[in-house]
Design a protein around this motif. Structure first.
Motif, PDB file in Angstrom:
ATOM      1  N   MET A   1     -39.817 -43.969  28.507  1.00 32.08           N
ATOM      2  CA  MET A   1     -39.513 -44.548  27.330  1.00 32.08           C
ATOM      3  C   MET A   1     -38.535 -44.006  26.662  1.00 32.08           C
ATOM      4  SD  MET A   1     -40.831 -46.939  25.354  1.00 32.08           S
ATOM      5  CE  MET A   1     -41.424 -47.114  23.791  1.00 32.08           C
ATOM      6  N   LEU A   2     -37.788 -44.943  25.746  1.00 29.14           N
ATOM      7  CA  LEU A   2     -36.904 -43.715  24.846  1.00 29.14           C
ATOM      8  C   LEU A   2     -37.406 -43.154  23.756  1.00 29.14           C
ATOM      9  CD1 LEU A   2     -34.100 -46.198  25.349  1.00 29.14           C
ATOM     10  CD2 LEU A   2     -33.582 -44.152  25.803  1.00 29.14           C
ATOM     11  N   PRO A   3     -36.809 -42.547  23.441  1.00 26.95           N
ATOM     12  CA  PRO A   3     -37.935 -42.089  21.858  1.00 26.95           C
ATOM     13  C   PRO A   3     -37.000 -42.550  20.952  1.00 26.95           C
ATOM     14  CG  PRO A   3     -35.473 -40.389  22.254  1.00 26.95           C
ATOM     15  CD  PRO A   3     -35.811 -41.428  24.664  1.00 26.95           C
ATOM     16  N   THR A   4     -38.109 -42.662  19.822  1.00 23.37           N
ATOM     17  CA  THR A   4     -37.250 -43.198  18.794  1.00 23.37           C
ATOM     18  C   THR A   4     -37.683 -41.790  17.723  1.00 23.37           C
ATOM     19  OG1 THR A   4     -39.689 -43.656  18.335  1.00 23.37           O
ATOM     20  CG2 THR A   4     -38.565 -45.486  18.625  1.00 23.37           C
ATOM     21  N   PHE A   5     -36.104 -41.898  16.137  1.00 27.44           N
ATOM     22  CA  PHE A   5     -36.338 -41.311  15.854  1.00 27.44           C
ATOM     23  C   PHE A   5     -35.446 -42.075  14.462  1.00 27.44           C
ATOM     24  CE2 PHE A   5     -32.517 -40.618  18.150  1.00 27.44           C
ATOM     25  CZ  PHE A   5     -31.423 -39.868  16.634  1.00 27.44           C
ATOM     26  N   ASP A   6     -35.913 -41.047  13.451  1.00 25.54           N
ATOM     27  CA  ASP A   6     -35.315 -41.848  11.713  1.00 25.54           C
ATOM     28  C   ASP A   6     -33.732 -40.587  12.295  1.00 25.54           C
ATOM     29  OD1 ASP A   6     -34.125 -42.142   9.459  1.00 25.54           O
ATOM     30  OD2 ASP A   6     -35.623 -41.674   8.313  1.00 25.54           O
ATOM     31  N   PRO A   7     -32.730 -41.901  11.668  1.00 25.04           N
ATOM     32  CA  PRO A   7     -31.169 -41.092  12.334  1.00 25.04           C
ATOM     33  C   PRO A   7     -30.905 -40.179  11.044  1.00 25.04           C
ATOM     34  CG  PRO A   7     -31.471 -43.416  11.816  1.00 25.04           C
ATOM     35  CD  PRO A   7     -32.352 -43.063  12.171  1.00 25.04           C
ATOM     36  N   ARG A   8     -31.865 -40.317   9.790  1.00 24.55           N
ATOM     37  CA  ARG A   8     -32.027 -39.356   8.685  1.00 24.55           C
ATOM     38  C   ARG A   8     -32.520 -38.155   8.890  1.00 24.55           C
ATOM     39  NH1 ARG A   8     -34.753 -43.859   4.129  1.00 24.55           N
ATOM     40  NH2 ARG A   8     -34.995 -43.854   6.118  1.00 24.55           N
ATOM     41  N   ASP A   9     -33.284 -37.703   9.542  1.00 25.73           N
ATOM     42  CA  ASP A   9     -33.796 -36.754  10.331  1.00 25.73           C
ATOM     43  C   ASP A   9     -32.817 -35.430  10.754  1.00 25.73           C
ATOM     44  OD1 ASP A   9     -35.446 -34.791  11.135  1.00 25.73           O
ATOM     45  OD2 ASP A   9     -37.560 -35.695  11.372  1.00 25.73           O
ATOM     46  N   THR A  10     -32.087 -34.781  10.433  1.00 26.53           N
ATOM     47  CA  THR A  10     -31.552 -33.667  11.039  1.00 26.53           C
ATOM     48  C   THR A  10     -31.980 -33.224  12.632  1.00 26.53           C
ATOM     49  OG1 THR A  10     -30.981 -32.511   9.780  1.00 26.53           O
ATOM     50  CG2 THR A  10     -29.604 -33.854   9.774  1.00 26.53           C
ATOM     51  N   GLU A  11     -33.409 -32.646  12.406  1.00 26.59           N
ATOM     52  CA  GLU A  11     -33.887 -31.525  13.068  1.00 26.59           C
ATOM     53  C   GLU A  11     -34.525 -32.411  14.301  1.00 26.59           C
ATOM     54  OE1 GLU A  11     -37.243 -29.796  11.332  1.00 26.59           O
ATOM     55  OE2 GLU A  11     -35.854 -28.422   9.914  1.00 26.59           O
ATOM     56  N   ALA A  12     -34.829 -33.482  14.049  1.00 27.53           N
ATOM     57  CA  ALA A  12     -35.371 -34.123  14.542  1.00 27.53           C
ATOM     58  C   ALA A  12     -34.134 -35.206  16.293  1.00 27.53           C
ATOM     59  CB  ALA A  12     -36.267 -36.072  14.722  1.00 27.53           C
ATOM     60  N   GLY A  13     -32.955 -35.649  15.250  1.00 22.55           N
ATOM     61  CA  GLY A  13     -32.237 -36.085  16.205  1.00 22.55           C
ATOM     62  C   GLY A  13     -31.524 -34.960  17.051  1.00 22.55           C
ATOM     63  N   SER A  14     -31.813 -33.782  16.402  1.00 22.86           N
ATOM     64  CA  SER A  14     -30.801 -32.415  17.018  1.00 22.86           C
ATOM     65  C   SER A  14     -31.542 -32.407  18.491  1.00 22.86           C
ATOM     66  CB  SER A  14     -30.798 -31.011  16.205  1.00 22.86           C
ATOM     67  OG  SER A  14     -29.763 -31.673  15.207  1.00 22.86           O
ATOM     68  N   ARG A  15     -33.300 -32.223  18.217  1.00 27.73           N
ATOM     69  CA  ARG A  15     -33.815 -31.785  19.208  1.00 27.73           C
ATOM     70  C   ARG A  15     -33.552 -32.870  20.320  1.00 27.73           C
ATOM     71  NH1 ARG A  15     -37.726 -31.019  15.109  1.00 27.73           N
ATOM     72  NH2 ARG A  15     -38.641 -32.818  15.306  1.00 27.73           N
ATOM     73  N   ILE A  16     -33.745 -34.908  19.790  1.00 28.90           N
ATOM     74  CA  ILE A  16     -33.300 -35.326  21.076  1.00 28.90           C
ATOM     75  C   ILE A  16     -31.952 -34.828  21.800  1.00 28.90           C
ATOM     76  CG2 ILE A  16     -33.025 -37.188  21.248  1.00 28.90           C
ATOM     77  CD1 ILE A  16     -35.239 -38.328  18.791  1.00 28.90           C
ATOM     78  N   LEU A  17     -31.112 -34.628  21.306  1.00 36.17           N
ATOM     79  CA  LEU A  17     -29.606 -34.884  21.099  1.00 36.17           C
ATOM     80  C   LEU A  17     -29.830 -33.243  22.968  1.00 36.17           C
ATOM     81  CD1 LEU A  17     -27.094 -35.360  18.597  1.00 36.17           C
ATOM     82  CD2 LEU A  17     -27.354 -36.765  20.747  1.00 36.17           C
ATOM     83  N   GLU A  18     -30.869 -32.494  22.085  1.00 42.99           N
ATOM     84  CA  GLU A  18     -30.563 -31.220  23.422  1.00 42.99           C
ATOM     85  C   GLU A  18     -31.039 -31.797  24.089  1.00 42.99           C
ATOM     86  OE1 GLU A  18     -28.861 -28.185  22.796  1.00 42.99           O
ATOM     87  OE2 GLU A  18     -27.657 -29.641  21.547  1.00 42.99           O
ATOM     88  N   ASP A  19     -32.579 -32.444  24.576  1.00 43.04           N
ATOM     89  CA  ASP A  19     -33.437 -32.900  25.373  1.00 43.04           C
ATOM     90  C   ASP A  19     -32.774 -33.449  26.114  1.00 43.04           C
ATOM     91  OD1 ASP A  19     -35.911 -33.177  26.717  1.00 43.04           O
ATOM     92  OD2 ASP A  19     -36.668 -34.712  26.549  1.00 43.04           O
TER      93      ASP A  19
END
Length: 582
Positions: A1-19
């Motif tokens: 399943m693909l993760p979902t996140f708010d692109p305005r949430d920089t911390e969530a975006g960074s975590r997902i990219l690193e993962d």
């Protein structure tokens, strides 16, 4: 399943990219397993796998294919109305239509209802996250030009659309009405007019391809006086009749604005349009457009018109799939690389040797599968041709794109787009690739740049109507100092012809140097300003989307050659036989 996140949430975006970039190999195996589990029972895969979903069997038995190899299956669904399960167990709802300008023919790529979410939305979220990392972009508006064509329906009842039109029409509530207008002139005029009225709020300008942005600038050059008059009077032009355009503009153009019109007139009346984008939209931080591959030729023109604003090439996408994101959006435009997102599709790569012609890699070669590598095993500095496998019915499909591995983000490779396969000029046994030609043209332009010229656009074809045949290049030139028709120096133009030849490969130079030459002197035909806009209009009239249009570097259409020839203002030939020792 693909993760979902708010692109305005920089911390969530960074975590997902690193993962995802730290687990590329594992994610890719999961993607392939999911595709095979879903589709092993389809007519196509069953003929190779006998209903099994084993990944090793897939890599051993399923062939590498070109579009022509699977066209028969797509035609059965699109033209004859046969069920989607020929290729995929998901329901095919649309066919994505490729531009047909880079590879020569339009392709119909299946799209399923299930594919619409969440894959592309996740990719877009990543892209928006990357763009939001650019400083100052939350303090204003983005002016991104989008144009769509009317739908076409196949005899089998499926809709033919571009990828852009599919996204917009399936999510109408997310986009302004003016973008939904299918009359491209009315839509573009209205989008520009809205952008002018809000000029002090605009912090970024964009469109899909660099060639499209150049077209928009030329359209603005032809219509700015009329737009200024609209702003001065607070009234739209009578020829804008589309209700969507009228409603959108009326919300913004609600009063007379003579001061704004005067300021636009002051900028546009200047003799030279150098830096016009920055002058019209003074708060602009960057320009967004794809500038890789054949689009790189437009970088000098964009630098001229934008006042050398940063040019961001955000993503590598196609009608077939979403591939990669540019994690360094403000890098030098000539150095753009894309980090592949491993959960968007299954990727494989055919190695291309440093001196190997990519066009010689035949998909019917029985040993081809022995050399294929997966995403986790590509090597820095190596060229590859991309294969893609998707849930929508593409299996080991040759994209025709040649990529160079430039590095890694964590363990995920980064690729630079180099060229398209099979886009070549050839008279005899010579094979000049798109990249060869672009490099040669860039070198030749060094003769004209000190005189204030830059190249707006170019194309070519192999003229075999005479003996020997020869290469013909069509050039549209622009003066930096003004918009007048440039005067051409015979000697310098002939030197340009010679430099192009001198920059081509040894095979070409050998055939030019033979006692009985099989290739004649190269010719440059300079065309009137606006010629490549006319050429684009021709391709658009035949079904190509303005958003996807890319000037074909190797013209195949006789009608297209006639259009270019009818606007030639000067013909020049190489006076020197190229030196084989360099």
């Amino acid at each position: 399943m693909l993760p979902t996140f708010d692109p305005r949430d920089t911390e969530a975006g960074s975590r997902i990219l690193e993962d995802i970039t730290s687990n590329a190999g594992h994610i890719q195996e999961q993607v392939l397993e999911e595709i095979l589990t879903k589709n092993a029972s389809t007519d196509y895969l069953k003929s190779f796998l006998n209903g099994h979903s084993d990944k090793g069997l897939f890599k051993n038995k399923v062939p590498v294919v070109d579009y022509e190899d699977i066209k028969i299956y797509i035609d059965r669904i699109a033209l004859d109305g046969e069920p989607s399960r020929i290729l995929t167990n998901e329901s095919i709802t649309e066919l994505m239509i490729s531009s047909g300008t880079s590879g020569g023919k339009q392709k119909w790529i299946p799209k399923t209802a299930e594919e619409g979410e969440p894959g592309p939305s996740f990719f877009v979220s990543l892209l928006l996250f990357e763009l939001r990392c650019l400083h100052g972009l939350n303090d204003g508006k983005a002016l991104f030009f989008v144009l769509i064509n009317p739908d076409i329906h196949t005899p089998g009842g499926l809709v033919l659309r571009t990828t852009t039109a599919s996204e917009i029409k399936n999510r109408k509530d997310r986009y302004p009405e003016v973008i939904l207008c299918e009359d491209t002139n009315q839509s573009l005029y209205s989008q520009l007019l809205c952008g002018l009225v809000q000029r002090d709020a605009i912090v970024s300008i964009g469109t899909f391809f660099a060639s499209g942005l150049q077209r928009i600038i030329k359209f603005f050059e032809e219509h700015w006086q009329e737009m200024s008059s609209n702003i001065r009077t607070g009234q739209m032009s009578d020829w804008i009749t589309d209700p969507k355009c009228k409603r959108t503009v009326s919300l913004i153009l609600s009063k007379q604005m003579p001061d704004l019109a005067d300021s636009i007139d002051l900028v546009c009346q200047e003799k030279s349009w150098e830096g016009i984008i920055k002058k019209i939209w003074p708060r602009t931080k960057y320009v967004q457009a794809i500038i890789t591959g054949s689009m790189a030729q437009y970088i000098p023109a964009l630098e001229f018109y934008t006042g050398r604003l940063p040019v961001v090439s955000p993503a590598y996408v196609s009608s077939e799939a979403c591939f990669g994101v540019n994690f360094k959006p403000l890098c030098n435009p000539y150095d753009v690389s894309y980090t592949f997102i491993p959960n968007m599709a299954y990727y494989e790569f055919i190695p291309i040797g440093n001196h190997q012609d990519p066009n010689c890699t035949n998909s019917k070669d029985a040993h081809l599968k022995d050399h294929i590598v997966d995403l986790a095993n590509v090597k820095i500095g190596q060229h590859y041709e991309l294969l893609v496998t998707t849930c929508t019915g593409l299996y080991r499909y040759r994209m025709g794109d040649i990529l160079l591995v430039t590095g890694f983000h964590n363990i995920t490779p980064q690729f630079k787009f180099v060229q398209r396969r099979n886009v070549v000029l050839s008279i005899d046994t010579d094979k000049t690739t798109e990249q060869d030609l672009q490099n040669a043209v860039t070198i030749a332009m060094h003769i004209l740049e000190p005189l204030g010229f830059f190249l707006l656009d170019y194309s070519s074809y192999a003229d075999t109507s005479s003996i020997p045949g020869h290469y013909v290049l069509f050039w549209e030139l622009q003066l930096r100092s003004n918009n007048d028709i440039p005067e051409l120096d015979q000697v310098k133009m002939e030197k340009c012809c010679s430099l192009v030849e001198q920059s081509l490969d040894q095979k070409y130079k050998l055939l030019r140097n033979q006692s009985i030459s099989t290739i004649g002197p190269l010719e440059i035909r300079v065309v009137k300003q606006g010629t490549f806009n006319v050429l684009m209009d021709f391709y658009v009239s035949r079904g190509t989307s303005l958003n996807q249009y890319k000037t074909p570097k190797n013209i195949k259409s006789e009608k297209a050659i006639e259009i270019l020839d009818s606007r030639v203002v000067g013909k020049f030939y190489s006076r020197e036989v190229p030196n084989q020792d360099s």
